[in-house]
Design a protein around this motif. Sequence first.
Motif, short mmCIF file in Angstrom:
data_model
loop_
_atom_site.label_atom_id
_atom_site.label_comp_id
_atom_site.label_asym_id
_atom_site.label_seq_id
_atom_site.Cartn_x
_atom_site.Cartn_y
_atom_site.Cartn_z
N ARG A 1 0.94 -1.09 0.24
CA ARG A 1 -0.08 0.11 0.01
C ARG A 1 0.68 1.46 -0.01
O ARG A 1 2.03 1.19 0.52
N HIS A 2 0.16 2.26 -0.46
CA HIS A 2 1.03 3.69 -0.32
C HIS A 2 1.68 4.08 0.82
O HIS A 2 2.92 4.42 0.82
N HIS B 1 2.72 2.27 3.22
CA HIS B 1 3.70 1.10 3.78
C HIS B 1 4.79 1.76 4.71
O HIS B 1 5.52 2.47 3.94
N ARG C 1 -4.20 -3.62 0.39
CA ARG C 1 -4.53 -2.28 0.51
C ARG C 1 -4.99 -1.97 2.00
O ARG C 1 -4.76 -1.03 2.53
N ASP D 1 -4.87 1.87 -5.03
CA ASP D 1 -4.55 1.75 -3.71
C ASP D 1 -3.12 0.85 -3.31
O ASP D 1 -2.82 0.86 -2.17
N MET D 2 -2.35 0.72 -4.36
CA MET D 2 -0.85 0.08 -4.10
C MET D 2 -0.14 0.55 -5.02
O MET D 2 -0.47 1.17 -6.15
#
Length: 308
Positions: free
Chosen positions: A182-183, A185, A245, A263-264
């Motif tokens: 995910r963004h 992370h 996500r 979302d990733m």
Amino acid sequence: MRAIDLLNGRLKLRHLVLVVAIADRGSVLRAAEHLHLAQPAVTRSLREVEGVLGVELFTRGPRGVTPTLFGDAFVEHARAVLAELRRAGERISGLADGEVGTVTIGTLLAGSNVLLPRAIAALKRDRPGITVIVQEATFDAQVPRLLDGEIDLILGRLNPIGDLRGLRQITLYGEPVLLVARHGHPARTMPGLALADLLAYPWVLPLEQTALRTELEQVFRAAGLTLPGDLVECTSVLTVRTLVRDTDMIAALPELVARTDADMAPLPVPLETVRRQVGVTLPANRTPTPSARLMLDHLEREAAALTA
């Protein structure tokens, strides 16, 4: 035991339908209900088949019936015969008008997110009367059904078929496999991020019997690492995307999946040795039905558009 002649007219098509129905439903009564027949008629027909073969096909128990060794073998061939007859009927219909039919696709992770939906949409624009059935499973689970005629083709990353007779493959395009998260992370803040750093987080990986899982294990071994201890095994694209996500899980996904989900995003850890070919696996000695041929044409066309 002498060879049994099943072409002397004693074995009927209805016998094959009946035996498969009993095997699928595990009960003579449930098979009778499915076939809209009286139970005594089904029992009588089963005895006829067993009389022709000279063996018992099912053992009877308090909860239904179980195929014997002979039953398993006969049901396997009965399914193949019935599948070929269904395909023959569809092919004749397809040749007659080219407007109706069914194509059944076994799908793997790669190809199912972008290519397959585009190809299905294009096919339905051209032939709205064709029904498309999509079934997701591992390659090993799909192959017997492909050979039996229950599905028309398998779409996904091309697995090795060196020791599997009766198959052929068509390459559609090459696609990298990327590690994604995910963004937000926390691993994204680590300088010089390496594969070893990612072992601190949970992972979602394909099932053990998939080619991608085998290649990922080779990547870990080459780096002197063991597989993550915190692990989920899954091949469902929807489930993998949701886990990535909503959690700190890391996954290995085809590029078209990874880059089309807002979302990733990919992680800067390359998977150089993971094979990248996406294509279709087909029976080597069976001509595709008209519906399957049209599906193949659209898959090839949409794959060319993706890589143009």
